[in-house]
Scaffold this motif. Structure first.
Motif, PDB file in Angstrom:
ATOM      1  N   GLY A   1      38.892   3.976 -30.494  1.00 38.17           N
ATOM      2  CA  GLY A   1      37.370   4.598 -30.700  1.00 38.17           C
ATOM      3  C   GLY A   1      37.563   6.141 -30.182  1.00 38.17           C
ATOM      4  N   CYS A   2      36.385   6.606 -29.794  1.00 39.95           N
ATOM      5  CA  CYS A   2      36.109   7.986 -29.320  1.00 39.95           C
ATOM      6  C   CYS A   2      35.371   8.096 -28.196  1.00 39.95           C
ATOM      7  CB  CYS A   2      35.732   8.595 -30.634  1.00 39.95           C
ATOM      8  SG  CYS A   2      36.735   8.761 -32.075  1.00 39.95           S
ATOM      9  N   ASP A   3      35.792   8.864 -27.222  1.00 41.26           N
ATOM     10  CA  ASP A   3      34.563   9.397 -26.318  1.00 41.26           C
ATOM     11  C   ASP A   3      33.882  10.315 -27.033  1.00 41.26           C
ATOM     12  OD1 ASP A   3      34.796   7.990 -23.703  1.00 41.26           O
ATOM     13  OD2 ASP A   3      36.638   9.009 -23.231  1.00 41.26           O
ATOM     14  N   VAL A   4      32.483  10.318 -26.949  1.00 45.09           N
ATOM     15  CA  VAL A   4      31.763  11.282 -27.521  1.00 45.09           C
ATOM     16  C   VAL A   4      30.715  11.804 -26.571  1.00 45.09           C
ATOM     17  CG1 VAL A   4      29.959  11.452 -29.389  1.00 45.09           C
ATOM     18  CG2 VAL A   4      31.953  10.034 -29.872  1.00 45.09           C
ATOM     19  N   ARG A   5      30.623  12.988 -26.827  1.00 44.82           N
ATOM     20  CA  ARG A   5      29.351  13.858 -26.156  1.00 44.82           C
ATOM     21  C   ARG A   5      28.791  14.715 -27.182  1.00 44.82           C
ATOM     22  NH1 ARG A   5      32.856  14.695 -21.284  1.00 44.82           N
ATOM     23  NH2 ARG A   5      31.808  13.421 -19.646  1.00 44.82           N
ATOM     24  N   ALA A   6      27.345  14.737 -27.216  1.00 45.85           N
ATOM     25  CA  ALA A   6      26.638  15.214 -28.120  1.00 45.85           C
ATOM     26  C   ALA A   6      26.019  16.178 -27.433  1.00 45.85           C
ATOM     27  CB  ALA A   6      25.958  14.208 -29.091  1.00 45.85           C
ATOM     28  N   TYR A   7      25.181  17.255 -28.166  1.00 43.74           N
ATOM     29  CA  TYR A   7      24.483  18.331 -27.374  1.00 43.74           C
ATOM     30  C   TYR A   7      23.323  18.471 -28.277  1.00 43.74           C
ATOM     31  CZ  TYR A   7      28.570  18.422 -24.505  1.00 43.74           C
ATOM     32  OH  TYR A   7      29.796  18.287 -23.498  1.00 43.74           O
ATOM     33  N   ASP A   8      22.049  19.143 -27.635  1.00 43.94           N
ATOM     34  CA  ASP A   8      21.007  19.554 -28.346  1.00 43.94           C
ATOM     35  C   ASP A   8      21.406  21.162 -28.883  1.00 43.94           C
ATOM     36  OD1 ASP A   8      19.522  17.480 -27.944  1.00 43.94           O
ATOM     37  OD2 ASP A   8      18.736  18.328 -25.935  1.00 43.94           O
ATOM     38  N   ASP A   9      20.648  21.607 -29.653  1.00 42.44           N
ATOM     39  CA  ASP A   9      20.979  23.063 -30.178  1.00 42.44           C
ATOM     40  C   ASP A   9      20.862  24.072 -29.172  1.00 42.44           C
ATOM     41  OD1 ASP A   9      18.328  22.991 -30.307  1.00 42.44           O
ATOM     42  OD2 ASP A   9      18.053  23.495 -32.346  1.00 42.44           O
TER      43      ASP A   9
ATOM     44  N   THR B   1      29.644   1.362 -28.212  1.00 38.76           N
ATOM     45  CA  THR B   1      30.142   0.287 -27.290  1.00 38.76           C
ATOM     46  C   THR B   1      30.592   0.341 -26.020  1.00 38.76           C
ATOM     47  OG1 THR B   1      32.139  -1.411 -27.511  1.00 38.76           O
ATOM     48  CG2 THR B   1      32.715   0.785 -27.924  1.00 38.76           C
ATOM     49  N   GLY B   2      29.944  -0.277 -25.227  1.00 43.66           N
ATOM     50  CA  GLY B   2      30.228  -0.160 -23.762  1.00 43.66           C
ATOM     51  C   GLY B   2      29.102   0.584 -23.370  1.00 43.66           C
ATOM     52  N   LEU B   3      29.157   1.497 -22.198  1.00 45.86           N
ATOM     53  CA  LEU B   3      27.905   1.976 -21.655  1.00 45.86           C
ATOM     54  C   LEU B   3      27.693   3.527 -22.639  1.00 45.86           C
ATOM     55  CD1 LEU B   3      25.850   2.579 -19.541  1.00 45.86           C
ATOM     56  CD2 LEU B   3      27.824   3.710 -18.125  1.00 45.86           C
ATOM     57  N   VAL B   4      26.434   3.588 -22.827  1.00 39.27           N
ATOM     58  CA  VAL B   4      26.017   4.982 -23.411  1.00 39.27           C
ATOM     59  C   VAL B   4      24.991   5.589 -22.463  1.00 39.27           C
ATOM     60  CG1 VAL B   4      24.916   6.049 -25.469  1.00 39.27           C
ATOM     61  CG2 VAL B   4      26.816   4.167 -25.561  1.00 39.27           C
ATOM     62  N   LYS B   5      25.023   6.796 -22.318  1.00 42.44           N
ATOM     63  CA  LYS B   5      24.072   7.520 -21.529  1.00 42.44           C
ATOM     64  C   LYS B   5      23.318   8.371 -22.516  1.00 42.44           C
ATOM     65  CE  LYS B   5      26.446   7.358 -17.026  1.00 42.44           C
ATOM     66  NZ  LYS B   5      26.939   7.832 -15.868  1.00 42.44           N
ATOM     67  N   ARG B   6      21.976   8.371 -22.572  1.00 40.13           N
ATOM     68  CA  ARG B   6      21.185   9.276 -23.447  1.00 40.13           C
ATOM     69  C   ARG B   6      20.275  10.187 -22.514  1.00 40.13           C
ATOM     70  NH1 ARG B   6      21.949   7.569 -28.049  1.00 40.13           N
ATOM     71  NH2 ARG B   6      22.187   5.237 -28.461  1.00 40.13           N
ATOM     72  N   TYR B   7      20.148  11.308 -22.900  1.00 40.24           N
ATOM     73  CA  TYR B   7      19.659  12.453 -22.046  1.00 40.24           C
ATOM     74  C   TYR B   7      18.446  13.257 -22.768  1.00 40.24           C
ATOM     75  CZ  TYR B   7      23.863  12.140 -19.459  1.00 40.24           C
ATOM     76  OH  TYR B   7      24.947  11.720 -18.604  1.00 40.24           O
ATOM     77  N   PHE B   8      17.380  13.716 -22.004  1.00 41.59           N
ATOM     78  CA  PHE B   8      16.631  14.473 -22.863  1.00 41.59           C
ATOM     79  C   PHE B   8      16.557  15.979 -21.831  1.00 41.59           C
ATOM     80  CE2 PHE B   8      11.997  15.912 -22.680  1.00 41.59           C
ATOM     81  CZ  PHE B   8      11.924  16.096 -24.247  1.00 41.59           C
ATOM     82  N   LYS B   9      16.836  16.767 -22.560  1.00 46.21           N
ATOM     83  CA  LYS B   9      16.963  18.190 -22.048  1.00 46.21           C
ATOM     84  C   LYS B   9      17.913  18.233 -20.857  1.00 46.21           C
ATOM     85  CE  LYS B   9      12.698  19.698 -23.732  1.00 46.21           C
ATOM     86  NZ  LYS B   9      11.144  20.390 -23.638  1.00 46.21           N
ATOM     87  N   GLY B  10      18.899  17.446 -21.021  1.00 49.55           N
ATOM     88  CA  GLY B  10      19.813  17.534 -20.273  1.00 49.55           C
ATOM     89  C   GLY B  10      19.827  16.481 -19.000  1.00 49.55           C
ATOM     90  N   GLN B  11      18.547  15.911 -18.822  1.00 48.43           N
ATOM     91  CA  GLN B  11      18.341  14.939 -17.824  1.00 48.43           C
ATOM     92  C   GLN B  11      18.378  13.607 -18.192  1.00 48.43           C
ATOM     93  OE1 GLN B  11      14.484  15.728 -15.698  1.00 48.43           O
ATOM     94  NE2 GLN B  11      14.127  13.481 -15.703  1.00 48.43           N
ATOM     95  N   LEU B  12      19.195  12.751 -17.367  1.00 49.50           N
ATOM     96  CA  LEU B  12      19.375  11.269 -17.704  1.00 49.50           C
ATOM     97  C   LEU B  12      18.232  10.575 -17.954  1.00 49.50           C
ATOM     98  CD1 LEU B  12      21.514   8.864 -17.644  1.00 49.50           C
ATOM     99  CD2 LEU B  12      21.126   8.600 -15.431  1.00 49.50           C
ATOM    100  N   ARG B  13      18.108  10.074 -19.266  1.00 49.98           N
ATOM    101  CA  ARG B  13      16.875   9.300 -19.715  1.00 49.98           C
ATOM    102  C   ARG B  13      17.112   7.742 -19.936  1.00 49.98           C
ATOM    103  NH1 ARG B  13      12.418   7.046 -20.075  1.00 49.98           N
ATOM    104  NH2 ARG B  13      11.111   7.045 -21.822  1.00 49.98           N
ATOM    105  N   ALA B  14      18.368   7.261 -20.273  1.00 49.99           N
ATOM    106  CA  ALA B  14      18.674   5.777 -20.558  1.00 49.99           C
ATOM    107  C   ALA B  14      20.242   5.736 -20.308  1.00 49.99           C
ATOM    108  CB  ALA B  14      18.156   5.377 -21.870  1.00 49.99           C
ATOM    109  N   GLU B  15      20.454   4.328 -19.596  1.00 49.02           N
ATOM    110  CA  GLU B  15      21.897   4.116 -19.613  1.00 49.02           C
ATOM    111  C   GLU B  15      21.857   2.558 -20.534  1.00 49.02           C
ATOM    112  OE1 GLU B  15      23.314   5.567 -15.460  1.00 49.02           O
ATOM    113  OE2 GLU B  15      22.543   3.378 -15.608  1.00 49.02           O
ATOM    114  N   GLU B  16      22.443   2.711 -21.563  1.00 50.72           N
ATOM    115  CA  GLU B  16      22.387   1.477 -22.578  1.00 50.72           C
ATOM    116  C   GLU B  16      23.920   0.885 -22.987  1.00 50.72           C
ATOM    117  OE1 GLU B  16      18.635   3.301 -25.284  1.00 50.72           O
ATOM    118  OE2 GLU B  16      20.766   3.655 -25.893  1.00 50.72           O
TER     119      GLU B  16
END
Length: 146
Positions: A28-36, A62-77
């Protein structure tokens, strides 16, 4: 590329800010995505769903994914190898960083229970049936309110 395989992929917004970065890791791939605006949007391990795995649209978590809103942790899925929710999901308050708002327990794509925490500390616990309907619920009060 290394030996014909993509080991690192970067994409940029028209404004020059980094949109996402993918680093090869196992299958797989370690992915980091960013807002504009450059704030972190999500990060985690993703595997190819179809095609050659290029771009984010052909990947699934797959595994743990962390989602952020404006850089602030919003979810751990958490997801299983097939990309379906599996395990404990945690969602946090936006106004109060790191304060838990909701927890969900998933098993192979089915929600088993959830807990919603109100600002006053009350917790609404729900159990779910196989068809996804609410099987039962209990309102729990914090010890200081008893």
């Amino acid at each position: 590329r290394q030996k014909g395989a993509v080991v690192k992929e970067l994409a940029y917004y028209a404004n020059g800010k980094l949109e996402y970065e993918k680093l090869a890791k196992g299958r797989g791939c370690d992915v980091r995505a960013y807002d504009d605006d450059g704030a972190l949007s999500f990060e985690g391990l993703y595997v190819p769903r179809w095609g050659d795995g290029l771009g984010l649209w052909s990947l699934e978590p797959t595994g743990l994914v962390k989602r952020y809103f404006k850089g602030q942790l919003r979810a751990e899925e958490r997801y299983d190898e097939a990309g379906t929710p599996d395990g404990l999901q945690r969602y946090f308050e936006l106004e109060k960083p790191k304060q838990l708002q909701r927890r969900e327990q998933w098993e192979k794509g089915r929600m088993r229970w959830s807990e919603d925490t109100a600002p006053n500390g009350d917790v609404l616990h729900r159990e779910y049936a196989e068809d996804g309907s609410v099987k039962g619920e209990v309102l729990m009060k914090p010890a200081q309110q008893l």
